[in-house]
Write an enzyme that holds these catalytic residues in place. Structure first.
Site, PDB file in Angstrom:
ATOM      1  N   HIS A 260       0.864  -1.271   0.044  1.00 63.63           N
ATOM      2  CA  HIS A 260       0.020  -0.002  -0.067  1.00 63.63           C
ATOM      3  C   HIS A 260       1.104   1.359  -0.059  1.00 63.63           C
ATOM      4  O   HIS A 260       0.364   2.321   0.421  1.00 63.63           O
ATOM      5  CB  HIS A 260      -0.781  -0.039   1.058  1.00 63.63           C
ATOM      6  CG  HIS A 260      -1.917  -1.486   1.349  1.00 63.63           C
ATOM      7  ND1 HIS A 260      -2.760  -1.521   0.422  1.00 63.63           N
ATOM      8  CD2 HIS A 260      -1.810  -1.975   2.237  1.00 63.63           C
ATOM      9  CE1 HIS A 260      -3.328  -2.821   0.769  1.00 63.63           C
ATOM     10  NE2 HIS A 260      -2.669  -2.990   2.138  1.00 63.63           N
TER      11      HIS A 260
ATOM     12  N   HIS B 159      -6.970  -4.651  -1.103  1.00 64.11           N
ATOM     13  CA  HIS B 159      -6.513  -5.851  -1.195  1.00 64.11           C
ATOM     14  C   HIS B 159      -7.147  -6.403  -2.342  1.00 64.11           C
ATOM     15  O   HIS B 159      -6.883  -7.761  -2.579  1.00 64.11           O
ATOM     16  CB  HIS B 159      -6.426  -6.677  -0.097  1.00 64.11           C
ATOM     17  CG  HIS B 159      -6.169  -6.002   1.118  1.00 64.11           C
ATOM     18  ND1 HIS B 159      -6.984  -5.567   1.787  1.00 64.11           N
ATOM     19  CD2 HIS B 159      -4.841  -5.725   1.516  1.00 64.11           C
ATOM     20  CE1 HIS B 159      -6.278  -5.204   3.058  1.00 64.11           C
ATOM     21  NE2 HIS B 159      -5.109  -5.296   2.954  1.00 64.11           N
TER      22      HIS B 159
END
Lengths: 331, 331
Positions: free
Chosen positions: B56, B218
Site C-alpha cells: 500500500h 487488497h
C-alpha cells in the site's frame, strides 16, 4: 482501453482543470494550456519555461513553483506543445532578465521551442534554450535526432531553478543547466506498454515474459527485447549502459529511480536498493536520491535510472529550497 | 507476472533496504521490519505507530517523520504485521507519554495490534488503539468485520501526528484520531486487478470493459461489477455512496483523490476535477486536497476518493508542518 477519462479529446484540458483546482499556488491558463506560478513573474529573475507532450506527469506542470520552473506548457498526450503556447508562457514569466527554455530533445519540441524563442525575441525577450539529451539507450530514435531527453530534465529544472531563484543572470542559469545535462545519463526499462488515449490500444506489444531494454518515454523502441529477469540484473543492465558512457567511480552521485507510471512504489524502492548496491560496488557514492514517479509514460510499467555526477555547487543547488506540487523541501 | 523484484520471498525486506538507503531521516530495522524516525523517541511526546500489510506504499512507512507517524511496521504483502513487530515499534517510540496505535479495520491487524498493546502494557507502556473504518462500500468484507479502513488512515495519521507534535496528551491525540475517522468516508473503484507477488497471478479477473465499484485495497470484492464508464459517472458513483452515508453539503471538506498504484497522475487530476465539480455542485467546499498515490494496492489501476468534514481545529492540524517521505510541507 480502460482509463479514468471522459473522452480522449478532453484529457489534457480536463486534467489541467484538476491541476488548477488542486493547487492554488499555480495559475492555469486552460485555453492556452500554460501553467505558471500564481502571482506573476518576479522582477529581475530569469524565467524558466519547460514543456512537452502530456502523459509524463508530474513533469512538467508538477515542477512549477518556487525554486524550479516558472511555467510549463503541456501539449496533447505525447505531442509537442505549439510555438504560440510556448510564447504565451515565455511572455508570462518574463521579469526582464530573460527566459531559459528547458527542451527535451525530441524533434517537434526542439523546432517549436526554437520558433517560440524567435517570436519572443521579436518582442524583445531574450531566450536561451538548453536541450536535454541524457538517455544513453539509443541515438536517432523515433522522434529524435541524437539522444532522447528524459530523467535529467528533472535535475536540470531543479538545479537551474535554484540558481535563478538566487538572482543569477541568464548566461549563468543556462550554463548550469547545460552542466547538469552534460553530467547526467539515463536508461529505462519497460515491463508493459502505455496506451495513448487517442489510439486506444497499446503502443507496442510485449510478451508475457519480455521486457524492452532502453525504452523511450513515449514507448519508442529501446536497444533490444530481452527475457524478463531479476531486479538486480535489470539494475546492472541500466547501470552498465550508463557507466559505459560516463565514468561513475570516485564521484558523489545524484540518483533517481523513476517509475514509468504503472509500477508500485514498493518495487521502485526495491530497485533503488539494487541501484545503490551496484553503484557503491563500482566505487561511487549515492549522495542524493529521488525514488518515485517523476517522468512517466502514462500507465507504463517499468523504471528508469538517472545518474548525475555532482559537484559541490550542484549539490548546494539541489539541496536549495523548492516548493512545487511534486518536489518540495526546505521551505 | 512481471515485477521489479528478485523473488517473492524477499520483496518486503529488499524494499525496506531501499527505503533505508533513500531516506537518512528514517531508521529502518530490517530484521524486525520496523521503520522509525532517526534519532529515537522524543521525551514526553505521544508516539504514533501504524502498520499493516505491505503493498500500500507510501502508506505507512512513507508517513513516518515530523508531524506524522513515529513508526510503521510493514507486514508481508497484504498480510498483517505480527504482534512482536508491533511491540518493537511501540517500545521504540515510547517517550513516556504513551503510544497511539492507528489500526486499519482488518481482522488480522485488529487482533495483532490488540495483542501488541497488551504486551506493551505488561511492560508499562500505555497504548490506545484507534480503528479506522471509513470505507462505505461494504460491511463485513473479506478479512473485515464491519467496514474496511482505507483512505481516512492518511488523514488520521496526519492530523493526530500534528496534535502529538504540539505536545497534547494521549487521550487528546486518540480523540482527534477518532474524530477524523468519524468525519471521513471513502469509496474506491478498480479498473484492473493487483498481482500479489507470492500468488503470481491477478487476484481477480475483470473484463475488458468492466470495473469493480467499491473495491477493497487488497482486491476484495466491492458492491458490484459494472460497465466501465466516464470519469464523471465514476466520480458520481463514488460520491453518491459517500454522501448517502454522511451529509457533505454546507461543509468545508478535505478531499483526497488517490491512485491505486497503476493509474497515471494525469488521470488522477482529471478525476479530481470531476470530484470537485460534484462536491461544489452539492453545496460543499473543497477546502483542502491531496491528489496522488497515497494508499495503493500494488499495481492496481483505479482510484479512491476520501472525504473528511473539516472543523477549524482539524484544518489547522492538517495545515501544520509535516516532513515525511510522502507528505511534506511548511517546514
Amino acid at each position: 482501453m480502460k482509463k479514468l477519462i471522459n473522452s480522449p479529446e478532453t484529457v489534457v484540458t480536463q486534467a489541467l482543470a484538476g491541476v488548477a483546482a488542486a493547487h492554488p499556488s499555480l495559475h492555469v491558463d486552460i485555453e492556452n494550456k500554460v501553467i505558471t506560478r500564481a502571482g506573476g513573474p518576479k522582477n529581475g529573475k530569469v524565467g524558466l519555461v519547460s514543456g512537452g507532450g502530456s502523459g509524463h506527469e508530474p513533469l512538467h506542470g508538477g515542477f512549477v513553483g518556487y525554486g524550479m520552473l516558472d511555467a510549463a506548457c503541456p501539449g496533447e498526450v505525447f505531442t509537442s506543445p505549439v510555438p504560440d503556447q510556448m510564447l504565451v508562457a515565455t511572455k508570462a514569466v518574463d521579469g526582464g532578465a530573460g527566459v531559459l527554455h528547458v527542451v527535451k530533445n525530441y524533434t517537434g519540441d526542439v523546432l517549436n521551442f526554437q520558433m517560440a524563442a524567435e517570436l519572443a525575441g521579436d518582442e524583445g525577450i531574450e531566450v536561451v534554450p538548453v536541450v536535454i539529451n541524457d538517455d544513453v539507450a539509443v541515438v536517432d530514435s523515433l522522434y529524435t535526432a541524437g539522444r532522447r531527453g528524459t530523467g535529467a530534465t528533472v535535475f536540470v529544472e531543479k538545479v537551474a531553478g535554484a540558481l535563478a531563484e538566487e538572482g543569477a543572470d541568464l548566461a549563468a542559469v543556462a550554463a548550469v543547466a547545460r552542466e547538469v545535462n552534460d553530467r547526467s545519463r539515463s536508461f529505462g526499462v519497460a515491463l508493459s506498454s502505455c496506451v495513448v488515449p487517442a489510439a486506444g490500444k497499446p503502443t507496442f506489444e510485449l510478451g508475457d515474459s519480455e521486457v524492452e531494454l532502453g525504452i523511450g518515454i513515449h514507448g519508442e523502441p529501446g536497444r533490444t527485447r530481452a527475457a524478463h529477469t531479476s531486479a538486480q540484473e535489470l539494475a546492472a543492465v541500466a547501470l552498465d549502459a550508463i557507466s559505459d558512457d560516463m565514468p561513475i567511480d570516485g564521484t558523489d552521485l545524484l540518483v533517481m529511480v523513476n517509475g514509468m507510471g504503472g509500477t508500485p512504489l514498493i518495487e521502485l524502492y526495491l530497485m533503488f536498493n539494487e541501484v545503490q548496491k551496484y553503484l557503491e560496488g563500482h566505487g561511487a557514492r549515492v549522495a542524493r536520491n529521488l525514488v518515485g514517479n517523476y517522468i512517466t509514460s502514462l500507465e507504463m510499467q517499468g523504471f528508469s535510472v538517472t545518474v548525475c555526477r555532482l559537484t559541490d555547487t550542484l549539490t548546494r543547488l539541489w539541496d536549495a529550497p523548492v516548493d512545487t506540487p511534486a518536489l518540495r523541501w526546505g521551505r
